[in-house]
Write a protein that holds these residues in place. Structure first.
Motif, short mmCIF file in Angstrom:
data_model
loop_
_atom_site.label_atom_id
_atom_site.label_comp_id
_atom_site.label_asym_id
_atom_site.label_seq_id
_atom_site.Cartn_x
_atom_site.Cartn_y
_atom_site.Cartn_z
N TRP A 1 -11.94 2.66 8.27
CA TRP A 1 -10.84 3.34 8.97
C TRP A 1 -11.26 3.95 10.30
O TRP A 1 -10.48 3.96 11.26
N LEU A 2 -12.48 4.50 10.31
CA LEU A 2 -12.89 5.28 11.48
C LEU A 2 -12.87 4.49 12.79
O LEU A 2 -12.42 5.02 13.82
N PRO A 3 -13.32 3.22 12.81
CA PRO A 3 -13.29 2.50 14.09
C PRO A 3 -11.88 2.44 14.71
O PRO A 3 -11.72 2.59 15.92
N HIS A 4 -10.87 2.28 13.86
CA HIS A 4 -9.49 2.20 14.36
C HIS A 4 -9.01 3.58 14.84
O HIS A 4 -8.34 3.69 15.86
N ALA B 1 -8.53 -2.77 2.44
CA ALA B 1 -7.16 -3.23 2.73
C ALA B 1 -6.40 -2.17 3.53
O ALA B 1 -5.62 -2.50 4.45
N GLN B 2 -6.64 -0.90 3.23
CA GLN B 2 -5.98 0.16 4.01
C GLN B 2 -6.48 0.16 5.45
O GLN B 2 -5.73 0.50 6.37
N GLY B 3 -7.73 -0.24 5.65
CA GLY B 3 -8.25 -0.34 7.02
C GLY B 3 -7.49 -1.40 7.82
O GLY B 3 -7.13 -1.17 8.98
N ARG B 4 -7.23 -2.54 7.19
CA ARG B 4 -6.47 -3.59 7.88
C ARG B 4 -5.04 -3.12 8.16
O ARG B 4 -4.48 -3.36 9.22
N TRP B 5 -4.47 -2.42 7.19
CA TRP B 5 -3.11 -1.90 7.37
C TRP B 5 -3.08 -0.86 8.50
O TRP B 5 -2.18 -0.86 9.35
N LEU B 6 -4.10 0.01 8.52
CA LEU B 6 -4.17 1.06 9.54
C LEU B 6 -4.27 0.47 10.95
O LEU B 6 -3.59 0.95 11.88
N GLU B 7 -5.08 -0.57 11.09
CA GLU B 7 -5.25 -1.20 12.41
C GLU B 7 -3.90 -1.64 12.95
O GLU B 7 -3.57 -1.41 14.12
N ARG C 1 6.09 8.51 12.71
CA ARG C 1 6.22 9.27 13.95
C ARG C 1 7.19 10.43 13.74
O ARG C 1 8.35 10.22 13.37
N CYS C 2 6.71 11.62 13.99
CA CYS C 2 7.51 12.84 13.84
C CYS C 2 7.36 13.63 15.13
O CYS C 2 6.31 14.27 15.35
N GLY C 3 8.36 13.62 16.00
CA GLY C 3 8.22 14.30 17.29
C GLY C 3 7.00 13.75 18.00
O GLY C 3 6.77 12.53 18.03
N PRO C 4 6.13 14.63 18.52
CA PRO C 4 4.96 14.13 19.25
C PRO C 4 3.80 13.67 18.37
O PRO C 4 2.74 13.30 18.88
N VAL C 5 3.98 13.69 17.04
CA VAL C 5 2.85 13.45 16.13
C VAL C 5 3.01 12.12 15.38
O VAL C 5 4.07 11.83 14.84
N ALA C 6 1.90 11.36 15.34
CA ALA C 6 1.82 10.22 14.42
C ALA C 6 1.14 10.75 13.16
O ALA C 6 -0.06 11.05 13.18
N MET C 7 1.91 10.87 12.09
CA MET C 7 1.39 11.36 10.81
C MET C 7 0.82 10.17 10.06
O MET C 7 1.56 9.26 9.68
N ILE C 8 -0.47 10.20 9.81
CA ILE C 8 -1.12 9.12 9.09
C ILE C 8 -1.59 9.65 7.74
O ILE C 8 -2.14 10.76 7.66
N GLY C 9 -1.41 8.87 6.68
CA GLY C 9 -1.91 9.24 5.36
C GLY C 9 -2.63 8.05 4.74
O GLY C 9 -2.12 6.93 4.76
N LEU C 10 -3.83 8.28 4.25
CA LEU C 10 -4.59 7.21 3.59
C LEU C 10 -5.13 7.72 2.26
O LEU C 10 -5.32 8.93 2.07
N ASP C 11 -5.39 6.79 1.37
CA ASP C 11 -5.81 7.12 0.01
C ASP C 11 -7.30 6.85 -0.15
O ASP C 11 -7.73 5.70 -0.13
N THR C 12 -8.07 7.93 -0.30
CA THR C 12 -9.53 7.77 -0.44
C THR C 12 -9.93 7.37 -1.86
O THR C 12 -11.10 7.05 -2.09
N LEU D 1 0.87 -1.19 0.00
CA LEU D 1 0.00 0.00 0.00
C LEU D 1 0.90 1.24 0.00
O LEU D 1 1.00 1.97 0.99
N GLY D 2 1.56 1.45 -1.12
CA GLY D 2 2.64 2.44 -1.18
C GLY D 2 2.22 3.88 -1.05
O GLY D 2 3.07 4.77 -1.01
N ARG D 3 0.93 4.15 -1.00
CA ARG D 3 0.49 5.54 -0.81
C ARG D 3 -0.08 5.77 0.59
O ARG D 3 -0.63 6.84 0.85
N SER D 4 0.02 4.79 1.44
CA SER D 4 -0.41 4.97 2.84
C SER D 4 0.83 5.22 3.68
O SER D 4 1.88 4.68 3.39
N PHE D 5 0.68 6.03 4.70
CA PHE D 5 1.84 6.20 5.59
C PHE D 5 1.42 6.35 7.04
O PHE D 5 0.29 6.76 7.36
#
Ligand code: FE2
Length: 439
Positions: free
Chosen positions: A360-363, A306-312, A272-283, A265-269
């Motif tokens: 995605w939202l439940p996670h 599939a991105q939902g499973r990856w996000l979890e 961790r950057c300092g205090p932030v978890a930067m999440i990116g998902l492809d709609t 899933l090469g477009r999901s990220f």
């Protein structure tokens, strides 16, 4: 009726023009090559060349524009650059301006050889520490397996960058969206980003209207509005619905590389950057996969699942699970109003990503994510938490300069401050978020 003599003159003129055009193309293809790699001329060509104006064709520059840093992790980054002809290339880098290290891209024993885009990945870097680098490329005239002519190496200026450190006390980044190939907007938002000087830039989708030609693909991703934008700070690409449209949409990975750390899933990220978890998902696209306009070529619905499973799983990684802030970047909003009068039970795709809510939202809710940053509607809007919306949502405006926004996010251990700015400097809003409750 054409006389034989006038026909002959005309043909001669055409031939000469054809030759000169060929010469010019040859000069581009062999940019920087030595004498051995020059254009071979026969005696007739020589005679015509003598008639040509005595102006030496200037060899085209091999390196075009400036490199683009992308797909950063705490210890690695990809570098993509343009070349004007067939070339090999590599990156020289190191902790000082003396560089000293080399990253040479290749596969199965072969060094990279390509045009018009080359790329390399640096790994083993130290987060939060300045890395210096320059791009190197040499033109290759590949005549046959036993005659490969290598030209002079060309180097970019030395640039520097720093990768975000997971343990840093503070971190700030900018988000832009829906620039849609509008040069005036691109200049305005990049000028604003330069002014704010963030550690990372998130380009939150709809770089394109649709992807029609390779020239357009390269310009819009590697030198948008004809300028450098990510040679000294990495950019994180979030795909928009217009970035997956057009006959060359499947070639986008040539310029905006898939992330190696979230393959396939090469477009999901999740970074961790300092205090932030930067999440990116492809709609993905903004209509159902079975919409006739896609002619059966879309499979975004299983992709979102599939991105939902990856996000979890990503949210459980120690560095993500321990982050005070979890911020999602996705192009189409996660929350919005359903259109009036739609058929009962119809899934909403265009106004908000209902499948994102499903998968995605439940996670995100379980993790206590504080904010979704989106685009897509082209209208700036902030939507606070309410009973149907467990996290805030901020939508950036676009694509005219008057509507465009740069979203500036500044995080410390005690507070995340998010500011939406217009290009005229007006502040559209400032919102603050507290760290999530970590067990
Ligand atoms: Fe858009």
């Amino acid at each position: 009726m054409t006389t034989p003599s006038s026909q002959s003159t005309s043909e001669s003129g055409l031939n000469r023009r054809g030759f000169l055009e060929g010469l010019s193309l040859g000069a581009v293809a062999t940019a920087g090559l030595g004498v051995a790699g020059g254009v071979t001329m026969n005696s007739a060509d020589s005679a015509m060349a003598q008639e040509a104006p005595a102006v030496e064709p200037k060899p085209a520059k091999l390196l075009v524009g400036e490199p683009v840093l992308q797909c950063p992790t705490s210890t690695g980054v990809s570098i993509v650059w343009q070349v004007s002809g067939n070339a090999t290339g590599w990156i020289e880098y190191g902790p000082t301006q003396e560089l000293g290290l080399v990253a040479k891209p290749g596969l199965n024993g072969l060094n990279a050889l390509s045009t018009p885009v080359l790329s390399a990945r640096l790994e083993g870097l130290t987060p939060g520490v300045t890395t210096y680098y320059r791009v190197a490329s040499a033109p290759i005239d590949f005549q046959n397996a036993y005659k490969i002519i290598r030209g002079e190496t060309e180097y970019s200026p030395v640039h520097e960058f720093r990768l975000p450190a997971p343990e840093a006390q503070a971190f700030h980044w900018c988000v832009i969206n829906d620039t849609h190939e509008v040069d005036e907007t691109l200049h305005a938002v990049f000028n604003k980003v330069e002014e704010l000087n963030p550690e990372l830039l998130v380009w939150n989708g709809d770089i394109f209207n649709d992807i029609r030609t390779q020239k357009q693909l390269i310009r819009q991703t590697l030198s948008p509005a004809g300028r450098p934008y990510a040679a000294k700070r990495p950019m994180m690409f979030v795909s928009g619905n217009h970035d997956v449209r057009g006959v060359l949409a499947r070639d986008l990975d040539l310029c905006l590389l898939p992330r190696p750390d979230s393959s396939p899933l090469g477009r999901s990220f999740a970074l961790r950057c300092g205090p932030v978890a930067m999440i990116g998902l492809d709609t993905g696209e903004d209509k159902a996969d079975n919409h006739p306009v896609y002619a059966g070529l879309a499979q975004f619905e299983p992709y979102r699942e599939a991105q939902g499973r990856w996000l979890e799983e990503a949210l459980l990684r120690p560095e993500i699970a321990s982050a005070p802030y979890v911020i999602l970047h996705c192009h189409i909003p996660l929350f919005g109003n359903r259109r009036d009068g739609g058929p009962e039970g119809q899934v909403e795709f265009a106004r908000f990503c209902e499948q994102g809510q499903k998968w995605w939202l439940p996670h995100l809710k379980k993790a206590g994510a504080q904010l979704v940053i989106s685009g897509h509607t082209h209208r700036h809007r902030f939507m606070p938490v309410n009973e149907n919306q467990p996290m805030a949502q901020l939508i950036g405006g676009a694509p005219s300069p008057a509507k465009a926004t740069v979203i500036h996010c500044e995080a410390t251990a005690s507070e995340l401050k998010v500011t939406a700015l217009q290009m005229d400097g007006e502040i559209l809003g400032v919102w603050t978020f507290k760290p999530r409750n970590l067990a």
